[in-house]
Design an enzyme around this catalytic site. Structure first.
Site: not given
Lengths: 266, 67
Positions: A194-195, A107, A216-217, A168
């Site tokens: 992301a996001g 990645k 993830n977050s 994040g």
């Protein structure tokens, strides 16, 4: 409709030589501890997880994730290039990761801006070129830019990973309009990276034709990370099923689902 | 005695000048780390014949959580 998705009949996520049934990719950062992380990975059903490299800390040997991740069956590790500030550092990070994980999936993430962590498109493109030439299966984290996505596909990246919102932030699918343009022309899997904050956003990404999401977050900082991981898994499956089933077209006027015959007057 | 820089710390290494001896002396599991020496990746396959020399800068990296 994403041409790549339409061509796939077995409905596996195909990344270079790798095939996955799960379309949820889980990040392993930010978890309170290793046990919480491994429980979330198990609950998510993810077959692909991202990991980072950092200096070995002899005072905290338990921070090393190699053994706990190896204990989870059927998991493929995808190292990231987090921390690299330019293309040559990303190549070095990728080679170190390959030596450690044996995985040729990488990645690629280059976000030198410490405030918004937005990807540097120019360094990312240069790094992708070097990594593809070096035999990696490259998955670049990119701005939701359809032109860049196409250029990265053309030089041999096995997927593109446009952001929904900055890493994040929990901003969701802020880039939905541009994601739709990327999907229209992509011939490699499009993975929202992301996001994402809520499972409904992951479902929406899959419904519009994105091939997978990386979360993830949203999982790691939930009150119950394993519970949230499972919620994302269900949302991703629902979104994918909806996409394959074919969403109805939108209309400007109402159209009844029940007969409108005035039988009450009869 | 040989002076090495390991993950930014300068140290005196007393054993044989091999990567295995360095890792063993610091209790680091060899199968869980990757190495860069003087800024260049040192692939695992090169470790047995590699001899460390005075002032080598060694980065020892392991897997950590990341997204």
């Amino acid at each position: 409709m994403n041409a790549h998705a339409a061509e796939s009949s077995s409905d596996e996520l195909v990344l270079g030589p790798y095939r996955f049934r799960s379309r949820l990719i889980l990040g392993t950062g930010k978890f309170a501890n290793t046990e919480t992380m491994t429980a979330a990975v198990a609950a998510s059903g993810a077959e692909l997880v991202t990991v980072a490299l950092r200096r070995f800390n002899p005072e905290r040997p338990d921070d090393d994730l190699a053994a706990p991740l190896a204990a989870l069956p059927g998991l493929t590790l995808m190292p990231n290039t987090s921390g690299a500030l330019n293309a040559s550092e990303a190549l070095k990070a990728a080679r170190l990761s390959r030596d450690l994980c044996g995985s040729r999936l990488i990645k690629l993430e280059l976000h030198p801006d410490p405030v918004h962590l937005l990807p540097d498109a120019i360094e990312t493109f240069e790094a992708a070129r070097l990594l593809v030439r070096d035999g990696f299966f490259v998955m670049p984290y990119i701005p939701a830019d359809p032109v860049l996505a196409k250029r990265l596909e053309e030089i041999g990246c096995v997927s593109v990973m446009p952001l929904g919102a900055p890493i994040g932030t929990g901003g969701g699918l802020a880039t939905a309009g541009m994601l739709a343009l990327i999907l229209r022309d992509a011939r490699v899997p499009v993975i929202v990276d992301a996001g994402l904050r809520a499972p409904s956003e992951a479902a929406a990404a899959l419904e519009m034709g994105c091939d997978a999401v990386l979360v993830n977050s949203a999982v790691a900082v939930a009150d119950d990370p394993a519970g949230m991981a499972r919620a994302f898994a269900l949302a991703v499956e629902a979104g994918r099923r909806a996409f394959r089933a074919g969403l109805m077209a939108t209309r400007g006027t109402g159209e009844g689902t029940s007969p409108l015959t005035a039988f009450l007057d009869a | 005695m040989m002076r090495l820089t390991v993950n930014g710390d300068t140290l005196e290494h007393a054993g044989t000048p091999s990567i295995k001896a360095l890792l063993d002396a610091r209790g680091i599991p060899a199968e869980h780390v990757a190495l860069a020496i003087n800024g260049e990746v040192a692939p695992r396959s090169t470790w047995p014949e590699r001899t460390l020399v005075e002032n080598d800068r060694i980065e020892i990296l392991s897997l950590a959580g990341g997204g």
